[in-house]
Structure formats: structure tokens, C-alpha cells
Design an enzyme around this catalytic site. Sequence first.
Site, PDB file in Angstrom:
ATOM      1  N   ASN A  48       0.928  -1.310  -0.090  1.00 19.09           N
ATOM      2  CA  ASN A  48       0.071  -0.008   0.183  1.00 19.09           C
ATOM      3  C   ASN A  48       0.809   1.190   0.303  1.00 19.09           C
ATOM      4  O   ASN A  48       0.462   2.300  -0.549  1.00 19.09           O
ATOM      5  CB  ASN A  48      -1.004   0.055   1.051  1.00 19.09           C
ATOM      6  CG  ASN A  48      -0.356  -0.147   2.430  1.00 19.09           C
ATOM      7  OD1 ASN A  48       0.933  -0.641   2.697  1.00 19.09           O
ATOM      8  ND2 ASN A  48      -1.120   0.133   3.539  1.00 19.09           N
ATOM      9  N   GLU A  65       4.344  -3.592  12.631  1.00 15.48           N
ATOM     10  CA  GLU A  65       3.485  -2.705  12.385  1.00 15.48           C
ATOM     11  C   GLU A  65       2.477  -3.314  11.663  1.00 15.48           C
ATOM     12  O   GLU A  65       2.422  -3.755  10.389  1.00 15.48           O
ATOM     13  CB  GLU A  65       4.027  -1.517  11.414  1.00 15.48           C
ATOM     14  CG  GLU A  65       3.059  -0.287  11.689  1.00 15.48           C
ATOM     15  CD  GLU A  65       2.267  -0.002  10.510  1.00 15.48           C
ATOM     16  OE1 GLU A  65       1.214  -0.475  10.523  1.00 15.48           O
ATOM     17  OE2 GLU A  65       2.796   0.318   9.563  1.00 15.48           O
ATOM     18  N   CYS A 120      -3.430   1.413   6.988  1.00 19.73           N
ATOM     19  CA  CYS A 120      -3.662   0.710   8.156  1.00 19.73           C
ATOM     20  C   CYS A 120      -4.041   1.634   9.243  1.00 19.73           C
ATOM     21  O   CYS A 120      -4.509   1.245  10.387  1.00 19.73           O
ATOM     22  CB  CYS A 120      -2.345   0.211   8.762  1.00 19.73           C
ATOM     23  SG  CYS A 120      -0.676   0.964   8.669  1.00 19.73           S
ATOM     24  N   GLU A 159       8.740   3.139  14.674  1.00 25.88           N
ATOM     25  CA  GLU A 159       9.553   3.400  13.359  1.00 25.88           C
ATOM     26  C   GLU A 159       9.481   4.877  13.416  1.00 25.88           C
ATOM     27  O   GLU A 159       8.265   5.521  13.566  1.00 25.88           O
ATOM     28  CB  GLU A 159       8.833   2.924  12.219  1.00 25.88           C
ATOM     29  CG  GLU A 159       9.410   1.424  12.001  1.00 25.88           C
ATOM     30  CD  GLU A 159       8.578   0.759  10.731  1.00 25.88           C
ATOM     31  OE1 GLU A 159       9.288  -0.230  10.355  1.00 25.88           O
ATOM     32  OE2 GLU A 159       7.446   1.294  10.265  1.00 25.88           O
TER      33      GLU A 159
END
Length: 484
Positions: free
Chosen positions: A158, A256, A290, A462
Site C-alpha cells: 500500500n 507494524e 492501516c 518506526e
Amino acid sequence: MTFSLNDPDLFRQTAFLGGDWKTSVSGKSLTVDNPSTGEMIGTIPACTAAETHAAIESARLAQATWRRSSAAERGGLLMAWHQLMLDHTDDLAQIMTLEQGKPLAEAKGEVVYAASFLKWFAAEAEHVQGGALAPTADRRVIILKEPVGVTAAITPWNFPLAMITRKCAPALAAGCSMVLKPSELTPYSALALAVLAERAGLPKGLLSVVTGYAQEIGPELTSSPVVRKLSFTGSTKVGELLMRQSADTIKKLSLELGGNAPLIVFDDADLSVAVSGTMVSKFRNAGQTCVCANRIYVQSGIHDQFLQKLAEEVASLKMGDGFDPQVQVGPLINESAVVKVKEHVDDALAKGARIIGKPLEIKGRFASPVLLADVTADMRIAREETFGPVLPVFRFDDEYDAVKQANATPFGLASYFFTNDISRGWRVGEALDFGMVGLNTGSVSMVSAPFGGIKQSGLGREGGALGLEEFLEVKSFHIGLPVA
């Protein structure tokens, strides 16, 4: 191909293994298609476990030298790579839109965002700090921070550039090497990025891009004792699998994973700000993010007015091919994504929800934006991440109840709420059980801030200073001193 690049050399159909451009020894390849049209774009090598092993060995040899380089040297290379990305923004965006489908303007924005990680961590490399202790008269302790070593990354489709640089940049800045497995759905962005890394002067073997199926490549990465850290962005189900597979070698992990983000709009919110934030959060990348708002909770006092304004905004969205400059909503990545959207909408309608505005329209991999009202907790869309352009609105009366419903999920990635009450802002912000909370904004992603979730949305962070720490180990160096 139906597009034209200023630099055609950026489009590669070979893997980048140990610093060389290669096909698979198996002779097998995978096809990649354009989600807007279904037409074949090209092929990529279906790399095997043997090629993955060889890439890991190249990374081990390269990292032994790279770890001894100075922070300034590492930062200089990252800055050169950053500039090359900016210089080739148009070409990188075209490749991304072709293989991923997002509107070209969004793709250009992602290129700039992805490049920003290289710039940020180029500077951050010089800010790594250890420390010193004098616990007793005869002892000094030096706290050293050292690179983890060889690392691996598995990245999603994505955000095919940003999810790579968000992992690669801190790894390289810390003195690590990386073996990258990009999604087989969007490999060409990753390979173009490797072309630019090579031009920037990246040492041979420091970065490999291993293309192919995760089932073949993943187990080699997780089982290798040489790979000391794995960073993954994707579904919770796959994250669980990678965690199990990594257990035997006790790797550091950054995961993640999935989300089911709530967005709460209180009576005292600025409606225009709330509507704008909701639209930005929900429909970016056709809802395939997400952190996008998946459950919209609106307080009764403004519910109808908010719904009306939302309906006007949703109706104005144009769906179509990402190369059309008028389009805001591109295709979904594959047929299964379209099926999930339809199932969620059908389930909601069967259980009493209603569509405000135009009904769901499906053409190929395109699913039109849909606004649902009267949504309730017993519907699938309340429990599952849709990953598509469906905006479900729940009504609530009480702040406590809204927060309770928002937290009623095993996921804990992102959440959002809108209010002009400062006391409520603190209260709700601290009560929301998520790794990231946005107050009066629909965005929680920026290079200088930590990004990540809790619960079944993963572990580690991150971006920001913490993103670099994920690629460092701490060593306590004890020095005995004679006592006078």
C-alpha cells in the site's frame, strides 16, 4: 507498458542481489499487473531460499565494513540517495501509480515523504549517544550503542516506497545492512529505489531486494542466525507467523500490524475541521491504509449535520484510474479486496444500516466510496478492518460510552478525535488505548515522530529517534580501576 519514464533505466525486472542485478536460478518468474486495468506490467524473478541465503551472506560481509564507517559517511550517502529520489520524483510516482493504483498526486506525495526518511536519519546518525557511569570508586561503565548487524525487512504494497525507506534509512544510519523483500504486488518501486541507492554509492551487498513469494523467502530470513533483526509491516496474522518463526533465533522484531482505527467527533468540535480530517484519514489511498479511520463515532447533538456535510464531500469524490488528474480514489489492489468491501457493506445493510448518497458500485477492482449511517457494534465493519473506501458512522450520546466503544478492539494502532474542550482533549487522549492518537487532525504519520501500535497492532516504533534505536544494541563496557 502504457507509461513513459524520463529515465527508463529505473524500471527493472531483475532482482538486486548482493549488489548485482539477477534473475532467479530457478528460471521462474511472477507477473505483475496494473490494478486499474488488470493488464500485465511485467515480470519479476521468483527468488528462492538459496538466493535469499546468498543475499544474507553478502549483507554479512558488507556490514562488517559498513559498521566501521563514520556517522558522517553514512549520512552523506543517505543524503545523496535522498536527492536522487527527489530528482526522479515524477518517474518514481509513475511507477507507483502503475503498479499500485493510487492517484498520481498521492504517489508524488509519497515519494517526497519516503525521501524525507533518508534525510532525517542522515542527520540522526550523528546523534546516537551512549553514556558513562561511575558506580563505585574502582569501576567505570561506558554505555556503548552498536549496530544490530544484518537486518531484514518485509514491506507491504500500500505504500511501496515509504515503508521501505522508513526501515532502510535507520538501518543504514545505524551501521546495519538490510535484505529487503518487497510485496510481489508492487516490486518495481522497490527495484527503482535500489537503482538510485546504487547510483548514490551504496556499498556492494549492503542492500539486497529479493523479489518473489513470501512463502519462499520469509522462512529463510526468519531462520537465519545471521539476520539479527526483522522489520515487518502487514497483517496481524502474518506478523504472528513471523514472530513464531523468529523465536528460534531470538531476533529483534519491529511489527507494524493491522488496525481498526476509531474517529470520535464530539458536539463541541469544529465541524469543518472534523469533516476535513475524516475525509483525509478515510479516503487516502482508497482507504487502503492501516491507520485510516475505520469507525466514525459522532455525538448525537451534531450527528445529522455532520452526516450531511460528510455526504456532500463523499459525493464529490471521483473514482478512476490514478493517471487521471481529476481522480481522488483509485482501484483496490486485487479482487479479494473488492470482495471484502462488498461483504462489509452487504452485512451492514442486512443488519439495519443505510447508505447515505450513492450505493456501492463495483467495476473490476474499483469500489465506489460509500457512506453508511445507523451502524452498530454487531456489524462486521465494527470488528474488522475494511481496507477500502467505506465510511461507517455510529451515533453516541456519552463521552465514556464513545471511548469504551473505540477501545473495544484487539487492535491498537491509530485513533482520532475532534473536540475544542481542552479538558476533554487530555481526558480522551489518555483514555484511548492506541499507540497513536490524533486530536483535531486526521493524520498521525510524520518522519520525526514515532509510529507504531500496541496490542495486536504490533510492537516497536518506526520514525523519529526511536526508529533509529530499533537498529541499535546496548553494550555495557565495564572498566576496573585500581583504588589509590
